[in-house]
Write a protein that holds these residues in place. Structure first.
Motif, mmCIF file in Angstrom:
data_model
loop_
_atom_site.group_PDB
_atom_site.id
_atom_site.type_symbol
_atom_site.label_atom_id
_atom_site.label_comp_id
_atom_site.label_asym_id
_atom_site.label_seq_id
_atom_site.Cartn_x
_atom_site.Cartn_y
_atom_site.Cartn_z
ATOM 1 N N ASP A 133 -5.500 -3.440 3.527
ATOM 2 C CA ASP A 133 -6.677 -3.478 2.659
ATOM 3 C C ASP A 133 -6.537 -2.498 1.501
ATOM 4 N N SER A 134 -5.413 -2.512 0.834
ATOM 5 C CA SER A 134 -5.202 -1.549 -0.238
ATOM 6 C C SER A 134 -5.184 -2.251 -1.596
ATOM 7 N N PHE A 135 -5.329 -1.462 -2.644
ATOM 8 C CA PHE A 135 -5.235 -1.980 -4.006
ATOM 9 C C PHE A 135 -4.591 -0.923 -4.885
ATOM 10 N N ILE A 214 -3.174 16.414 -9.473
ATOM 11 C CA ILE A 214 -1.859 16.098 -8.912
ATOM 12 C C ILE A 214 -1.226 14.877 -9.557
ATOM 13 N N ILE A 215 -2.043 13.818 -9.742
ATOM 14 C CA ILE A 215 -1.446 12.567 -10.226
ATOM 15 C C ILE A 215 -1.076 12.689 -11.702
ATOM 16 N N GLY A 216 0.032 12.111 -12.044
ATOM 17 C CA GLY A 216 0.519 12.201 -13.422
ATOM 18 C C GLY A 216 -0.266 11.308 -14.362
ATOM 19 N N ASP A 217 -0.238 11.661 -15.638
ATOM 20 C CA ASP A 217 -0.941 10.892 -16.671
ATOM 21 C C ASP A 217 -0.008 9.793 -17.184
ATOM 22 N N GLU A 220 2.294 4.817 -13.922
ATOM 23 C CA GLU A 220 2.708 4.636 -12.526
ATOM 24 C C GLU A 220 1.491 4.276 -11.666
ATOM 25 N N ASN A 221 1.660 3.305 -10.800
ATOM 26 C CA ASN A 221 0.542 2.869 -9.973
ATOM 27 C C ASN A 221 0.251 3.838 -8.834
ATOM 28 N N VAL A 222 -1.028 3.989 -8.530
ATOM 29 C CA VAL A 222 -1.475 4.721 -7.355
ATOM 30 C C VAL A 222 -1.998 3.680 -6.362
ATOM 31 N N ASN A 223 -1.443 3.682 -5.152
ATOM 32 C CA ASN A 223 -1.921 2.767 -4.117
ATOM 33 C C ASN A 223 -3.094 3.426 -3.390
ATOM 34 N N MET A 227 -10.161 3.258 4.696
ATOM 35 C CA MET A 227 -10.395 2.978 6.115
ATOM 36 C C MET A 227 -11.842 3.326 6.442
ATOM 37 N N GLN A 228 -12.135 3.388 7.733
ATOM 38 C CA GLN A 228 -13.526 3.591 8.162
ATOM 39 C C GLN A 228 -14.107 4.908 7.665
ATOM 40 N N ASN A 229 -13.361 5.994 7.791
ATOM 41 C CA ASN A 229 -13.923 7.287 7.361
ATOM 42 C C ASN A 229 -12.945 8.105 6.523
ATOM 43 N N GLN A 230 -11.888 7.446 6.015
ATOM 44 C CA GLN A 230 -10.904 8.151 5.201
ATOM 45 C C GLN A 230 -10.409 7.261 4.065
ATOM 46 N N ILE A 231 -9.871 7.924 3.046
ATOM 47 C CA ILE A 231 -9.268 7.186 1.933
ATOM 48 C C ILE A 231 -7.924 7.828 1.618
ATOM 49 N N MET A 232 -6.950 6.995 1.311
ATOM 50 C CA MET A 232 -5.614 7.472 1.003
ATOM 51 C C MET A 232 -5.208 7.045 -0.402
ATOM 52 N N PHE A 233 -4.645 7.991 -1.154
ATOM 53 C CA PHE A 233 -4.065 7.715 -2.465
ATOM 54 C C PHE A 233 -2.572 8.030 -2.362
ATOM 55 N N GLN A 234 -1.741 7.080 -2.740
ATOM 56 C CA GLN A 234 -0.306 7.297 -2.596
ATOM 57 C C GLN A 234 0.433 6.957 -3.884
ATOM 58 N N THR A 235 1.205 7.926 -4.381
ATOM 59 C CA THR A 235 2.101 7.684 -5.499
ATOM 60 C C THR A 235 3.519 7.681 -4.948
ATOM 61 N N LYS A 236 4.487 7.677 -5.825
ATOM 62 C CA LYS A 236 5.876 7.563 -5.388
ATOM 63 C C LYS A 236 6.252 8.642 -4.372
ATOM 64 N N ASN A 237 5.867 9.899 -4.663
ATOM 65 C CA ASN A 237 6.288 11.006 -3.788
ATOM 66 C C ASN A 237 5.134 11.855 -3.259
ATOM 67 N N VAL A 238 3.894 11.420 -3.501
ATOM 68 C CA VAL A 238 2.741 12.190 -3.015
ATOM 69 C C VAL A 238 1.804 11.285 -2.223
#
Length: 378
Positions: A133-135, A214-217, A220-223, A227-238
């Motif tokens: 369920d990511s975008f 943290i995220i670069g300007d 590059e896409n951030v995924n 989830m139910q009580n958490q959110i995750m942001f993922q870049t290439k190395n973070v």
């Protein structure tokens, strides 16, 4: 565990993960940075239970070798000392070695440090998130969404839900909304090519502000995975994980007036600078109050009066003023924050009366909306 690493990417990763570490943690090991050497590279982790950040340094990227002579293993080092040591090392490379008693030796050039490590087995495991369920969002767009809304969150813990930004998915549109009950900031983006598998979550403003650093300007896409009580942001190395706030965010759409009595079209920069000057004397006032009055010939009078200090008055020429005459007072800070968040040369301000909320939008873009409640001055 042992490896030799370039100091610059190590320092960058340390600075990323340290943003998640709190000196007030109730779990002692979370006051440290977890360092893990794998066959693919070095992974650093910082967490305070609410926010967790992982930063990965690959062995090699774009033909540049970052890590050499890896002997796998893991250790936790005190965040109070490790970042400062790395920052002040004399050489461009750093050798880190851990013995069986968790004694950590850090060498660089002629400098050598010996630190006591902690057992990484005691460090809490981060949840593994499945990406069904990511975008994706371009990182520069995500930074804009945060910058244009997160400043309006509440800093008071009396209503914890208002200390977060409400992220909603409605009819193939993504909305970021923040309010402290005196002002509101909203940004909308169309989302036609991806499916949003959630309806509404509230992300702590603190988490978004740390993520923004943290995220670069870049494009590059951030995924993003919710989830139910958490959110995750993922870049290439973070990998950035945050808890979500519990509770229902107030329905803010009813706060936005549907009609207006006075509409002002004005240069964003001209108005911002005039209010900034007026606020110099308004600072003595509890609410930093500035007064705005519409005048004939498309003139706006911006003023501030502090009996103990003095008075400032300035006229700004608007591009156009439609509707009824208006006298209104508001917080200069709120107005300055709102105008700075709008990336447009011209703004459209819609008023519905001296004591009703007013709306600020870019003239050519209705996806950004700022709302401010006026201040009663009599």
């Amino acid at each position: 565990m042992k490896f030799i690493i370039q100091r610059e990417p190590l320092m960058e990763s340390v600075q990323n993960v340290i943003k998640a570490i709190s000196s007030r943690t109730t779990i002692p090991i979370l006051s440290g940075i977890k360092i893990e050497a794998t066959n693919n590279g070095i992974k650093l982790t910082g967490s305070d239970s609410d926010i967790s950040i992982e930063s990965f340094i690959p062995i090699e990227e774009n033909g540049i070798v970052y890590v050499e002579q890896i002997e796998t293993g893991s250790v936790v080092l005190q965040a109070k000392y490790f970042p400062e040591i790395i920052r002040k090392l004399p050489d461009k490379t750093v050798e880190l070695e851990v013995d069986e008693k968790l004694k950590v030796t850090i060498r660089s050039g002629s400098a050598e440090f010996s630190l006591n490590g902690q057992d990484a087995e005691e460090y809490p495991m981060l949840p593994q998130i499945h990406n069904e369920d990511s975008f994706d969002l371009p990182s520069d767009m995500l930074k804009d969404l945060i910058r244009q809304t997160a400043f309006a969150i509440s800093t008071l813990e009396t209503r914890p839900i208002l200390t977060g930004v409400n992220v909603k998915a409605i009819d193939n549109n993504l909305y970021f909304v923040a309010t402290d009950s005196h002002r509101l900031a909203s940004r909308q983006i169309p989302f036609e090519n991806q499916t949003l598998g959630f309806s509404s979550v509230v992300i702590p403003g603190k988490s978004l502000n740390e993520l923004n650093k943290i995220i670069g300007d870049t494009q590059e896409n951030v995924n993003i995975c919710i989830m139910q009580n958490q959110i995750m942001f993922q870049t290439k190395n973070v990998y950035f994980l945050s808890r979500l706030l519990d509770g229902n965010y107030p329905e803010t759409s009813r706060l936005i007036p549907e009609q207006s009595k006075t509409i002002v079209y004005v240069s964003t920069n001209d108005l911002l600078r005039a209010i900034d000057r007026a606020s110099l004397l308004a600072k003595e006032n509890k609410n930093n109050v500035v007064k705005l009055v519409t005048k004939p010939n498309n003139q706006l009078e911006v003023s501030s009066n502090s009996p103990e200090i003095g008075r400032v008055l300035e006229e700004v020429t608007a591009k156009h003023i439609n509707g009824e005459e208006l006298k209104i007072s508001f917080s200069s800070k709120y107005m300055l924050d709102a105008l700075k968040a709008i990336d447009s040369d011209q703004v459209k301000i819609e008023f519905t009366g001296a004591m009703r909320p007013f709306i600020i939008r870019p003239t050519e873009n209705d996806q950004i909306l700022q709302l401010i409640l006026p201040v009663r001055t009599y």
